[in-house]
Design a protein around this motif. Structure first.
Motif, PDB file in Angstrom:
ATOM      1  N   LEU A  62      -6.346   1.385  13.412  1.00 37.35           N
ATOM      2  CA  LEU A  62      -6.800   2.026  12.170  1.00 37.35           C
ATOM      3  C   LEU A  62      -5.965   1.450  11.030  1.00 37.35           C
ATOM      4  O   LEU A  62      -4.997   2.050  10.561  1.00 37.35           O
ATOM      5  CB  LEU A  62      -6.628   3.548  12.266  1.00 37.35           C
ATOM      6  N   LYS A  63      -6.331   0.268  10.564  1.00 40.21           N
ATOM      7  CA  LYS A  63      -5.486  -0.492   9.638  1.00 40.21           C
ATOM      8  C   LYS A  63      -5.360   0.160   8.265  1.00 40.21           C
ATOM      9  O   LYS A  63      -4.400  -0.104   7.548  1.00 40.21           O
ATOM     10  CB  LYS A  63      -6.020  -1.910   9.510  1.00 40.21           C
ATOM     11  N   SER A  64      -6.294   0.989   7.916  1.00 38.21           N
ATOM     12  CA  SER A  64      -6.201   1.663   6.616  1.00 38.21           C
ATOM     13  C   SER A  64      -5.022   2.625   6.557  1.00 38.21           C
ATOM     14  O   SER A  64      -4.563   2.990   5.472  1.00 38.21           O
ATOM     15  CB  SER A  64      -7.501   2.428   6.329  1.00 38.21           C
ATOM     16  N   ASP A  65      -4.516   3.037   7.723  1.00 38.32           N
ATOM     17  CA  ASP A  65      -3.389   3.974   7.769  1.00 38.32           C
ATOM     18  C   ASP A  65      -2.061   3.293   8.085  1.00 38.32           C
ATOM     19  O   ASP A  65      -1.042   3.960   8.229  1.00 38.32           O
ATOM     20  CB  ASP A  65      -3.654   5.066   8.815  1.00 38.32           C
ATOM     21  N   TYR A  66      -2.055   1.960   8.200  1.00 41.04           N
ATOM     22  CA  TYR A  66      -0.798   1.239   8.438  1.00 41.04           C
ATOM     23  C   TYR A  66       0.149   1.460   7.244  1.00 41.04           C
ATOM     24  O   TYR A  66      -0.295   1.565   6.096  1.00 41.04           O
ATOM     25  CB  TYR A  66      -1.046  -0.263   8.575  1.00 41.04           C
ATOM     26  N   ARG A  67       1.448   1.472   7.526  1.00 36.16           N
ATOM     27  CA  ARG A  67       2.439   1.612   6.451  1.00 36.16           C
ATOM     28  C   ARG A  67       3.645   0.729   6.734  1.00 36.16           C
ATOM     29  O   ARG A  67       4.003   0.483   7.887  1.00 36.16           O
ATOM     30  CB  ARG A  67       2.908   3.070   6.323  1.00 36.16           C
ATOM     31  N   LYS A  68       4.265   0.246   5.645  1.00 37.11           N
ATOM     32  CA  LYS A  68       5.527  -0.487   5.732  1.00 37.11           C
ATOM     33  C   LYS A  68       6.575   0.268   4.931  1.00 37.11           C
ATOM     34  O   LYS A  68       6.275   0.837   3.878  1.00 37.11           O
ATOM     35  CB  LYS A  68       5.385  -1.903   5.167  1.00 37.11           C
ATOM     36  N   PHE A  69       7.811   0.247   5.416  1.00 36.90           N
ATOM     37  CA  PHE A  69       8.915   0.918   4.730  1.00 36.90           C
ATOM     38  C   PHE A  69      10.027  -0.096   4.483  1.00 36.90           C
ATOM     39  O   PHE A  69      10.609  -0.635   5.442  1.00 36.90           O
ATOM     40  CB  PHE A  69       9.456   2.079   5.580  1.00 36.90           C
ATOM     41  N   ASN A  70      10.315  -0.376   3.225  1.00 40.73           N
ATOM     42  CA  ASN A  70      11.471  -1.209   2.879  1.00 40.73           C
ATOM     43  C   ASN A  70      12.728  -0.347   3.003  1.00 40.73           C
ATOM     44  O   ASN A  70      12.892   0.641   2.273  1.00 40.73           O
ATOM     45  CB  ASN A  70      11.345  -1.754   1.457  1.00 40.73           C
ATOM     46  N   CYS A  79       4.739   0.894  10.613  1.00 37.64           N
ATOM     47  CA  CYS A  79       4.051   1.995  11.284  1.00 37.64           C
ATOM     48  C   CYS A  79       2.591   1.583  11.434  1.00 37.64           C
ATOM     49  O   CYS A  79       1.885   1.434  10.435  1.00 37.64           O
ATOM     50  CB  CYS A  79       4.169   3.290  10.486  1.00 37.64           C
ATOM     51  N   VAL A  80       2.163   1.366  12.664  1.00 33.94           N
ATOM     52  CA  VAL A  80       0.758   1.043  12.904  1.00 33.94           C
ATOM     53  C   VAL A  80       0.104   2.226  13.588  1.00 33.94           C
ATOM     54  O   VAL A  80       0.749   3.004  14.303  1.00 33.94           O
ATOM     55  CB  VAL A  80       0.596  -0.232  13.758  1.00 33.94           C
ATOM     56  N   VAL A  81      -1.201   2.362  13.371  1.00 39.88           N
ATOM     57  CA  VAL A  81      -1.936   3.534  13.832  1.00 39.88           C
ATOM     58  C   VAL A  81      -3.132   3.101  14.669  1.00 39.88           C
ATOM     59  O   VAL A  81      -3.877   2.193  14.264  1.00 39.88           O
ATOM     60  CB  VAL A  81      -2.413   4.394  12.640  1.00 39.88           C
ATOM     61  N   ALA A 130       5.523  -5.608  11.455  1.00 40.44           N
ATOM     62  CA  ALA A 130       6.890  -5.527  10.934  1.00 40.44           C
ATOM     63  C   ALA A 130       7.392  -6.902  10.520  1.00 40.44           C
ATOM     64  O   ALA A 130       8.021  -7.068   9.457  1.00 40.44           O
ATOM     65  CB  ALA A 130       7.813  -4.914  11.982  1.00 40.44           C
ATOM     66  N   ILE A 131       7.139  -7.933  11.353  1.00 38.34           N
ATOM     67  CA  ILE A 131       7.580  -9.292  11.022  1.00 38.34           C
ATOM     68  C   ILE A 131       6.894  -9.796   9.761  1.00 38.34           C
ATOM     69  O   ILE A 131       7.524 -10.443   8.913  1.00 38.34           O
ATOM     70  CB  ILE A 131       7.286 -10.236  12.213  1.00 38.34           C
TER      71      ILE A 131
END
Length: 600
Positions: free
Chosen positions: A417-425, A408-410, A530-531
């Motif tokens: 806004l890289k501080s709000d990026y998230r990854k989900f395993n 999830c990029v913002v 994601a990659i």
């Protein structure tokens, strides 16, 4: 009355020449050249395959005039003259807002070296042009330090009764009060001129002979001066990396991204890089790198009367190589070589140009005005009443279902806004089930939604299935007010041919659309993120080194890399040139390793 192109084309010549397209008011819309006029002009009236800009041009055509030329080279020269004179709306127009700076050597018993710009009216010799004021002042500073030549005007020079401060700090030999003979000053000037002409190796040889001669005559103080001059020259040689090459050439590196075209020009004279400059030509008809670079180089030399060197090196192969080379050679009165595949020092210079073009494009694309235009265009395309303040984009990455990760990029009005990026395993989902992975990621993201983190627009990297999953998740969580846009690669899976899904309908945007450029940017960033997460998770699960995932890097090369740098962290910190020094690693392979380690 619409232009009767069928009747016009029926009698059009197949010889080379130039064509001019006019609107109803008699203004020239476009000027072009052709090897075969009939074939080229006919292509504008094809029933399909035309982009939006070309279609807009064709709709405004009221008349076409042609001029037959003896060759395609003559057509190119005439084309550039007409573009320069009329500045047609649909041609790539290169603007030159100021003259280049030069170093001026006056016609005087004790000539001065000075910075000048504009018309060259004074009698004397001019060296240049230099690409920037900084390049001129850097060269003058070096020359005054090494050869102690004066930089004062004649009126000041002729009224001195004692040495000025420049002499006291060791930057002038004080010819104004006779502290140096005309012969010695002339010799220092000659050496400075050799430096400005790029003949550094010959200059060092001369200074070495002078140093040896002074030593034989036991004039050790003078020998020390020559020694210091040689050391200064060797130092500047190393900083400019000119030892391995010579000759006069210009290098052109082009990069087009997000509708921005950057051409970075590097000027080399006598093997010495004088400097560089980035240009931003406007693309009016969705030109590719080939067409844009050909048009740029033509105007760069043929319209603005710039010095044409022996060789022109380009980052992209041009389709009109022989025509352009012939036109430049004819205009110059001497053969000009066009090069594309270069090696050694020329390759390093060209790579420098490519990197600078990409960087200039990146900086330009991140400008607030440019981003604001993209957001406004996207808001208008989606018919959104309120401005887009926050966008989020989701993507799924895995290897045959292994180590699935959702990103999830913002983006906001300032850009990423890289501080709000998230990854989900992703866990508990059948391997390869992208729909299930997308549902899990979206549910985890929005089930505890905070209002100030609520996106105005949600982008989904995928087709109808993934987009419907997003709509279903938002509806199930009773969340409203979020617009959902699906971004599919389309049938061809080529950049610029994306299919957009919005409110149950499919759309496409023109390649030059600022809205599409913004969508591509956030989609590509989501894909990259994601990659990165997938590779890290897969490597952790397998207990593997990331080097094992790079094609062509086997056990032997991995061993050499780690032996050379010490550990993986140092490999990641190395640049392409440093990686290429590893035994068994070519420059091409070094580029692949660097790109893989930095997710490029």
């Amino acid at each position: 009355m619409a232009f009767d192109h069928k009747s016009f084309l029926k009698h059009l010549s197949t010889k080379p020449g130039v064509y001019r397209m006019y609107d109803s008011e008699g203004l020239i819309l476009y000027v072009g050249k052709a090897k075969n006029l009939k074939n080229r002009v006919s292509s504008y009236f094809a029933s399909n395959g035309l982009n939006n800009k070309t279609m807009a041009l064709v709709q405004r055509i009221d008349d076409i005039e042609v001029t037959i030329t003896g060759s395609e080279t003559e057509a190119l020269l005439l084309e550039q003259n007409l573009i320069k004179k009329h500045k047609p709306r649909y041609n790539i127009l290169l603007k030159d807002d100021k003259s280049y700076p030069y170093i001026f050597c006056s016609d005087h018993q004790y000539p001065l070296l000075a910075y000048v710009r504009g018309k060259r009216k004074k009698g004397g010799e001019y060296f240049g042009p230099f690409p920037s004021t900084y390049a001129v002042r850097e060269s003058l500073n070096f020359l005054q330090k090494v050869f102690k030549l004066r930089n004062c005007e004649d009126s000041y020079f002729s009224n001195r009764s004692r040495p000025c401060l420049q002499h006291q700090i060791g930057r002038c030999s004080a010819p104004c009060v006779g502290l140096i003979s005309p012969e010695d000053y002339a010799k220092d000037l000659y050496h400075a001129q050799m430096f400005l002409r790029g003949k550094n190796n010959d200059l060092i040889s001369d200074l070495q002979m002078d140093m040896d001669r002074a030593s034989e005559q036991l004039d050790f103080e003078k020998a020390a001066e020559f020694r210091d001059q040689i050391q200064h020259l060797r130092k500047i040689q190393e900083s400019q990396s000119i030892e391995a090459s010579d000759g006069d050439l210009d290098l052109f590196a082009i990069h087009i991204e997000q509708g921005i075209c950057v051409v970075h020009v590097i000027n080399i004279r006598e093997g010495r890089m004088l400097g560089s400059r980035s240009f931003y030509p406007k693309l009016n008809m969705d030109e590719d790198e080939d067409a844009a670079l050909t048009a740029f180089i033509s105007q760069f030399y043929l319209q603005f009367n710039r010095e044409i060197p022996d060789e022109v090196v380009c980052s992209h192969t041009l389709s009109d190589t022989q025509v352009l080379s012939g036109a430049l050679s004819e205009y110059r009165g001497k053969k000009v070589k066009l090069s594309f595949q270069v090696r050694a020092q020329r390759l390093r210079w060209l790579q420098l140009g490519i990197n600078n073009a990409k960087e200039s494009c990146r900086i330009k694309s991140q400008g607030k005005q440019h981003i604001a235009q993209q957001y406004q265009a996207l808001q208008s395309f989606l018919s959104m009443e309120q401005p887009i303040e926050r966008m989020e984009c989701f993507d799924i990455s895995h290897s045959h279902g292994e180590a699935t990760v959702a990103s999830c990029v913002v983006f906001n009005q300032e850009g990423p806004l890289k501080s709000d990026y998230r990854k989900f395993n992703i866990e508990g989902v059948e391997a390869g089930d992208d729909y299930g992975a997308m549902r899990q990621a979206l549910t985890r993201r929005f089930k505890k939604l905070v209002d100030d983190k609520k996106p105005d627009l949600l982008l989904i990297d995928g087709g109808k299935g993934q987009t419907n999953i997003a709509l279903d998740v938002l509806a199930g969580l009773d969340i409203s007010g979020i617009h959902v846009l699906g971004v599919s690669k389309g049938v061809t899976r080529k950049a610029g041919m994306e299919v957009l899904l919005y409110r149950g309908k499919e759309f496409t945007l023109d390649k030059s659309s600022p809205a599409l450029h913004l969508i591509q940017q956030i989609r590509d960033e989501s894909h990259r993120f994601a990659i990165t997460g997938h590779r890290a998770r897969r490597g952790k699960v397998r207990g593997r080194s990331v080097l094992e995932d790079i094609p062509g890097i086997g056990a032997k090369r991995r061993k050499e890399l780690l032996r050379f740098f010490g550990d993986l962290a140092q490999v990641k910190a190395a640049n392409i040139d440093e990686i290429a020094k590893v035994p068994g690693i070519s420059r091409q392979k070094a580029t692949e390793i660097y790109s893989a380690l930095h997710d490029e």
